[in-house]
Write an enzyme that holds these catalytic residues in place. Structure first.
Site: not given
Ligand code: NAI
Length: 245
Positions: A90, A155, A157, A159
């Protein structure tokens, strides 16, 4: 819905606040032993330990992007734990900027935490899970990885990378009854998006079919479901929890 995670050991990275805290809390309340990891804020971690002192909680501070620190964490973990049933990747950060203005360090930081962190943690987690022939890895991705938002190339890329990583790893470990899935949260009210300007928040809310941001518990509900033994036929996929975004 009630689940029974008595005798389960669960690691939640970034588990002391926001979405991670909601996931860690739900596992604790269902009887699991939870190690909530974090990087920055000792005070928040101590508050979480105090809040859940009646439950089986511990915290660990290290950088998921640093493979030596991750290895040291798992060395210690295997000395004190017999098994690992669930890993929730997470931990995540944003450092938004348009590509032309993005410092190379911000590119690397976001990829390292969100994507390399997922690889580092999963690599050692599957070693724990293989022998027991059971495991659940849940990666928290983002709609940014699928849609791409302006100002979030790093971000997005990272994710999107998590989604590809999830699909490949799920195929490698399926025979051992280990499932690997992503949850893609829409806009969820946490520290991560506190810096969004009010006009943008208004604009985003109006573009979400249910017309509001979600809560961390909207994501932890799905994590509880994916972790369960009953979810054994779900692997290599992404569940979107976005209010219809
Ligand atoms: P948050 O900022 O409240 O929590 C992030 C957690 O990650 C913190 O506990 C922090 O200590 C930890 N962390 C950050 N860098 C770390 C590192 N290098 N090593 C170890 N831990 C580190 O954020 P939030 O909103 O709870 O986000 C959780 C996840 O959900 C992230 O992966 C985020 O990208 C994702 N997400 C969040 C959305 C939202 O709207 N809040 C939307 C889509 C995805």
């Amino acid at each position: 819905m009630k689940y029974n995670y008595e005798d389960w050991t669960v690691i939640v990275t970034g588990g002391t606040r926001g979405i991670g805290k909601a996931i860690a809390s739900d596992f604790l309340k269902q009887g699991a032993k939870v190690i909530a990891t974090y990087f920055g804020n000792d005070e928040t971690a101590n508050q979480m330990k105090e809040e859940f002192k009646e439950y089986k909680i511990s915290t660990a501070k290290f950088d998921v992007a640093n493979c030596e620190e991750v290895e040291a964490f798992f060395d210690d973990f295997s000395k004190h734990n017999e098994s690992l049933e669930v890993l929730v990747n997470n931990a995540g950060i944003r450092k938004d900027n348009i590509v032309g203005m993005m410092p190379s360090q911000d590119w690397h930081d976001v990829i390292s935490t969100n994507l390399t962190g997922t690889y580092n943690m999963s690599k050692y987690a599957i070693m724990q899970m293989m022998g027991k022939r059971f495991g659940r890895i849940i990666n928290i991705t983002s709609p940014s990885g699928k849609m791409g938002f302006a100002g979030q190339a790093n971000y997005a890329a990272a994710k999107a990378g998590q989604v590809g990583f999830t699909k490949s790893l799920s195929k490698e470990v399926a025979k051992r009854a280990i499932t690997v899935n992503c949850i893609s949260p829409g806009f969820i009210d946490t520290e991560l998006i506190k810096d969004l300007p009010a006009d943008l928040v208004k604009q985003y809310k109006s573009s979400i079919p249910v017309k509001k941001f979600g809560k961390p518990s909207d994501i932890s509900n799905v994590a509880m479901f994916l972790a369960s033994k009953e979810s054994s036929y779900i692997t290599g996929t992404t569940i979107e929890v976005t209010g219809g975004l």
